[in-house]
Design an enzyme around this catalytic site. Structure first.
Site, short mmCIF file in Angstrom:
data_model
loop_
_atom_site.label_atom_id
_atom_site.label_comp_id
_atom_site.label_asym_id
_atom_site.label_seq_id
_atom_site.Cartn_x
_atom_site.Cartn_y
_atom_site.Cartn_z
N GLU A 92 4.47 0.16 -12.39
CA GLU A 92 3.89 0.98 -13.45
C GLU A 92 4.42 2.40 -13.36
OE1 GLU A 92 -0.29 -1.10 -14.56
OE2 GLU A 92 -0.28 -0.01 -12.68
N CYS A 105 5.09 10.25 -13.99
CA CYS A 105 4.77 9.81 -12.64
C CYS A 105 5.61 8.55 -12.36
CB CYS A 105 3.27 9.51 -12.57
SG CYS A 105 2.76 8.85 -10.99
N CYS A 112 3.16 -1.65 -1.87
CA CYS A 112 3.24 -0.59 -0.86
C CYS A 112 2.78 -1.17 0.47
CB CYS A 112 2.35 0.58 -1.25
SG CYS A 112 2.52 1.98 -0.12
N CYS A 116 -3.35 2.07 2.57
CA CYS A 116 -4.44 3.05 2.52
C CYS A 116 -5.67 2.39 1.89
CB CYS A 116 -4.04 4.28 1.73
SG CYS A 116 -2.54 5.05 2.34
N CYS A 119 -6.76 2.92 -1.92
CA CYS A 119 -5.73 2.84 -2.96
C CYS A 119 -5.54 1.42 -3.46
CB CYS A 119 -4.42 3.39 -2.40
SG CYS A 119 -3.03 3.25 -3.56
N CYS A 340 -4.26 8.45 -10.33
CA CYS A 340 -3.80 8.29 -8.95
C CYS A 340 -4.52 7.14 -8.27
CB CYS A 340 -4.11 9.53 -8.14
SG CYS A 340 -2.99 10.84 -8.46
N1 SAH Z 1 2.35 6.90 -1.75
C1 SAH Z 1 2.36 8.29 -1.95
C2 SAH Z 1 2.41 8.68 -3.40
C3 SAH Z 1 1.64 7.85 -4.39
S1 SAH Z 1 -0.09 7.94 -4.34
C4 SAH Z 1 1.16 8.92 -1.27
O1 SAH Z 1 0.30 8.20 -0.83
O2 SAH Z 1 1.14 10.14 -1.19
C5 SAH Z 1 -0.46 9.47 -5.15
C6 SAH Z 1 -1.76 10.12 -4.68
O3 SAH Z 1 -2.89 9.37 -5.12
C7 SAH Z 1 -1.89 10.19 -3.16
O4 SAH Z 1 -2.36 11.45 -2.76
C8 SAH Z 1 -2.92 9.13 -2.88
O5 SAH Z 1 -3.55 9.32 -1.65
C9 SAH Z 1 -3.83 9.27 -4.06
N2 SAH Z 1 -4.73 8.15 -4.29
C10 SAH Z 1 -4.62 6.89 -3.83
N3 SAH Z 1 -5.67 6.14 -4.26
C11 SAH Z 1 -6.44 6.95 -5.00
C12 SAH Z 1 -7.63 6.75 -5.76
N4 SAH Z 1 -8.23 5.57 -5.83
N5 SAH Z 1 -8.15 7.80 -6.42
C13 SAH Z 1 -7.51 9.01 -6.40
N6 SAH Z 1 -6.38 9.25 -5.73
C14 SAH Z 1 -5.84 8.23 -5.04
FE1 SF4 Z 2 0.84 3.45 -0.68
FE2 SF4 Z 2 -1.35 3.97 -2.07
FE3 SF4 Z 2 -1.18 4.78 0.46
FE4 SF4 Z 2 0.31 5.98 -1.43
S1 SF4 Z 2 -1.92 5.98 -1.30
S2 SF4 Z 2 0.98 5.27 0.58
S3 SF4 Z 2 0.74 4.22 -2.78
S4 SF4 Z 2 -1.21 2.66 -0.23
#
Ligand code: SAH
Ligand code: SF4
Length: 355
Positions: A92, A105, A112, A116, A119, A340
């Site tokens: 996406e 974006c 991934c 996390c 996420c 995000c």
């Molecule tokens: N993988 C990279 C970039 C993509 S995620 C990273 O983790 O930095 C972009 C941002 O969205 C990151 O700061 C991530 O921690 C945040 N993010 C992930 N899940 C989220 C959620 N459910 N709500 C808001 N932000 C989130």
């Molecule tokens: Fe991967 Fe989501 Fe963690 Fe970013 S926030 S590193 S996209 S698992």
């Protein structure tokens, strides 16, 4: 025969590929701006190229954009596209229009590996890295779309954030190739201070290598406490907060950027207390940085909830009082799961609905 995409080609690539089919360096030099400046999607449109070459190129190469399987528009104007590559894998990408800027974006991986907990992308397992051409294809896709988006206050892409699916620094080679094309004044010509790469905390040599581009760095910190961070983000077991902050300081020095951004997700009852804010302020004091507070965007099946606006405001005030430059980031496109952490990379087909 599978045709090779030229969307990620730089001049050396193009010269090499052209030589294999009997074309000259000069031919490559003339074709390159058609790809990266005029951004045509067909060789036939390269009107100053000899007819013979325009017929030869499509036999070997392609400028094809990925298939758009789904395009959704949020009530706030944000657009999210589900793109499919020829191998069937999907990612996406999101377009966020604003009065002053249009931001795209970008995703760097299918799925991934970082896992996390908060996420939605992280729930999917890692499938593969995107090639440079596939990263660039997202930019081409939105550039193609611009003329159709009549409501835009200005019809160009100004900012790019690598905050889509995947961990950009685990696909550093292709990311860097794409950055070269994007920053080149004779190609896509983005300003270095309008490109941001967000990392979950890959404090490796690749991060320092990225400093040569002088682009902005965002670090997903999310808590100032190592034990909590390890719970939320398994990568903290490898590069803890100390290692990350040292890497950020080094990046600042090498890249000559004004500040590093720390992203801080506000998760109700987990990392959003006054004590959490004080600990964060203490940790970041003396670092040239900004903090972006993000209220958790929920997704179906997630066990977290976002902090209330009141709690977020209190957290913000505390940081500001301690002299830390902080904003609460406006969430865009959350009604279409484009915000995000909501990107998933698969969905039902919904016919394009662009007004
Ligand atoms: N993988 C990279 C970039 C993509 S995620 C990273 O983790 O930095 C972009 C941002 O969205 C990151 O700061 C991530 O921690 C945040 N993010 C992930 N899940 C989220 C959620 N459910 N709500 C808001 N932000 C989130
Ligand atoms: Fe991967 Fe989501 Fe963690 Fe970013 S926030 S590193 S996209 S698992």
């Amino acid at each position: 025969m599978k045709k090779e995409s030229l969307l990620g080609a730089d001049s050396a690539d193009l010269e090499r590929k052209f030589a294999q089919i009997g074309l000259t360096k000069l031919d490559a030099k003339r074709v390159l701006p058609w790809i990266h400046v005029k951004c045509v999607s067909s060789f036939d449109l390269m009107t100053d190229m000899p007819h013979k070459i325009r017929l030869l190129l499509p036999e070997y190469f392609s400028l094809e954009r990925p298939l758009c399987r789904n395009l959704q528009k949020s009530s706030d104007g944000t657009l999210k596209a589900l793109l499919e590559f020829p191998d069937g894998h999907q990612i996406e990408t999101v377009f966020i229009p604003d009065e002053k800027r249009n931001t795209v974006c970008l995703s760097t991986q299918v799925g991934c590996a970082m896992g996390c907990k908060f996420c939605n992308t992280g729930r999917q397992s890692f499938v593969r890295n995107l090639s440079c051409a596939e990263i660039m294809a997202q930019v081409f896709f939105w550039k193609d779309m611009l003329p159709m988006l009549k409501e835009l206050s200005h019809p160009h892409l100004s900012n790019l954030v690598f905050m889509g699916m995947g961990e950009p620094l685990l696909n550093a080679e292709n990311l860097f190739q794409a950055l070269e094309l994007l920053l080149d004044t004779k190609k896509h010509n983005f300003s270095r201070n309008k490109i941001t790469v967000s990392t979950s905390g890959i404090a490796t040599n690749d991060l320092q290598q990225m400093a040569k581009f002088g682009i902005k760095l965002a670090i997903s910190l999310h808590t100032a406490n190592d034990a909590k961070r390890s719970e939320l983000m398994p990568i903290n077991g490898k590069y803890n907060i100390d290692a990350l902050l040292n890497a950020a300081q080094e990046y600042l020095k090498r890249s000559n950027t004004e500040h590093v951004t720390f992203e801080y997700l506000l998760l109700a009852g987990i990392n959003d207390s006054d004590a959490d804010a004080r600990q964060l302020a203490k940790l970041l004091s003396g670092i040239r940085c900004k903090v972006n507070l993000i209220i958790f965007n929920s997704w179906s099946g997630s066990t977290f909830s976002g902090s209330s606006r009141m709690r977020a405001d209190a957290f913000l005030s505390l940081l500001l009082a301690k002299g830390i430059r902080t904003v609460i980031r406006k969430s865009r496109g959350s009604d279409i799961s484009a915000a995000c952490g909501q990107l998933k990379g698969a969905g039902e087909f919904i016919a394009p609905r662009i007004s």
